[in-house]
Write a protein that holds these residues in place. Structure first.
Motif, PDB file in Angstrom:
ATOM      1  N   LEU A  68     107.429  62.144  46.409  1.00 52.43           N
ATOM      2  CA  LEU A  68     106.692  61.317  47.350  1.00 52.43           C
ATOM      3  C   LEU A  68     106.242  60.177  46.688  1.00 52.43           C
ATOM      4  O   LEU A  68     105.802  60.321  45.404  1.00 52.43           O
ATOM      5  CB  LEU A  68     105.102  62.127  47.495  1.00 52.43           C
ATOM      6  CG  LEU A  68     105.560  63.584  48.224  1.00 52.43           C
ATOM      7  CD1 LEU A  68     104.342  64.379  48.159  1.00 52.43           C
ATOM      8  CD2 LEU A  68     105.911  63.316  49.791  1.00 52.43           C
TER       9      LEU A  68
ATOM     10  N   ASP B  67     105.460  58.511  41.082  1.00 52.50           N
ATOM     11  CA  ASP B  67     105.585  59.123  42.052  1.00 52.50           C
ATOM     12  C   ASP B  67     105.719  60.464  41.900  1.00 52.50           C
ATOM     13  O   ASP B  67     105.908  60.958  40.527  1.00 52.50           O
ATOM     14  CB  ASP B  67     107.347  58.732  42.457  1.00 52.50           C
ATOM     15  CG  ASP B  67     107.333  57.291  42.962  1.00 52.50           C
ATOM     16  OD1 ASP B  67     106.726  56.633  43.180  1.00 52.50           O
ATOM     17  OD2 ASP B  67     108.547  56.787  43.155  1.00 52.50           O
TER      18      ASP B  67
ATOM     19  N   THR C 136     109.781  61.899  53.595  1.00 52.79           N
ATOM     20  CA  THR C 136     109.799  61.893  52.225  1.00 52.79           C
ATOM     21  C   THR C 136     111.182  61.751  52.023  1.00 52.79           C
ATOM     22  O   THR C 136     112.110  62.541  51.982  1.00 52.79           O
ATOM     23  CB  THR C 136     109.556  63.148  51.580  1.00 52.79           C
ATOM     24  OG1 THR C 136     108.236  63.733  52.090  1.00 52.79           O
ATOM     25  CG2 THR C 136     109.507  63.221  50.118  1.00 52.79           C
TER      26      THR C 136
ATOM     27  N   ASP D 291     102.081  56.514  48.682  1.00 52.52           N
ATOM     28  CA  ASP D 291     101.864  57.330  49.933  1.00 52.52           C
ATOM     29  C   ASP D 291     100.979  58.397  49.657  1.00 52.52           C
ATOM     30  O   ASP D 291     100.404  59.122  50.577  1.00 52.52           O
ATOM     31  CB  ASP D 291     103.132  57.928  50.384  1.00 52.52           C
ATOM     32  CG  ASP D 291     104.103  56.879  51.200  1.00 52.52           C
ATOM     33  OD1 ASP D 291     103.954  55.953  51.362  1.00 52.52           O
ATOM     34  OD2 ASP D 291     105.261  57.228  51.342  1.00 52.52           O
TER      35      ASP D 291
ATOM     36  N   GLN E 241     111.338  67.548  46.311  1.00 54.00           N
ATOM     37  CA  GLN E 241     111.009  66.164  47.189  1.00 54.00           C
ATOM     38  C   GLN E 241     110.069  65.185  46.073  1.00 54.00           C
ATOM     39  O   GLN E 241     109.467  65.723  45.188  1.00 54.00           O
ATOM     40  CB  GLN E 241     109.915  66.647  47.988  1.00 54.00           C
ATOM     41  CG  GLN E 241     110.950  67.499  49.061  1.00 54.00           C
ATOM     42  CD  GLN E 241     109.993  68.385  50.201  1.00 54.00           C
ATOM     43  OE1 GLN E 241     109.112  69.156  49.699  1.00 54.00           O
ATOM     44  NE2 GLN E 241     109.763  67.422  51.256  1.00 54.00           N
TER      45      GLN E 241
END
Length: 169
Positions: free
Chosen positions: A62, A78, A39, A66, A60
């Motif tokens: 991602l 995201d 990540t 993904d 974080q």
């Protein structure tokens, strides 16, 4: 309906040694370097160690591309995950804490309790998680997906922690 999971990371190191690692900013910075392999945006947003224990916020991101298809159907951008970890002051018998993870405007919640305690062979960090998703028809599938990925995350973090302690303690 919420789903629960309990995961125990077992260490050959004493509980105090594990707590000292978790109390180290370098430990978390090094862990973020490892997270960035999967990540690219993984950062320590807050890190406080004082008489109240450890207070930590990790962020974080991602990429939506993904995410599994069932998640990307619900998350339209995201996925930014903010994870808060709290662990009280070290206690030789049992150190207790909490953790949460959230996604802005996310369709659910993840909360948990954690406890670090000594064992005959070293120590254990047990985390008990509750996941709730508020999306009709797919909530159970999403909750299960989150828990499966959480086991992988906790397992990877436990391996990282053991290796980091071996190299740095």
């Amino acid at each position: 309906m919420a789903r629960r999971l309990s995961y125990s990371a077992r260490y050959e190191h004493p509980a105090e040694t594990v707590y000292q690692a978790l109390s180290s900013r370098q430990f978390w910075d090094d862990q973020m370097v490892e997270f960035r392999k999967l990540t690219p945006q993984s950062d320590v947003d807050k890190f406080v160690v004082d008489e109240n224990g450890i207070d930590l916020v990790l962020v974080q991101t991602l990429p939506r591309s993904d995410l599994p298809s069932i998640a990307s159907a619900v998350i339209k951008k995201d996925m930014v995950i903010t994870r808060t970890e709290k662990l009280g002051p070290f206690h030789p018998e049992k150190t207790e804490g909490t953790y949460t993870a959230g996604i802005p405007a996310g369709p659910g919640s993840l909360t948990g309790v954690q406890e670090l305690f000594p064992t005959e062979s070293g120590s254990t960090l047990r985390r008990t998680t509750e996941v709730k998703v508020y999306v009709p028809f797919v909530n159970g599938k999403l909750e299960q997906l989150i828990l499966v990925n959480l086991v992988d995350l906790f397992r990877g973090e436990a391996e990282f922690t053991a290796d980091w302690i071996a190299a740095n303690a």
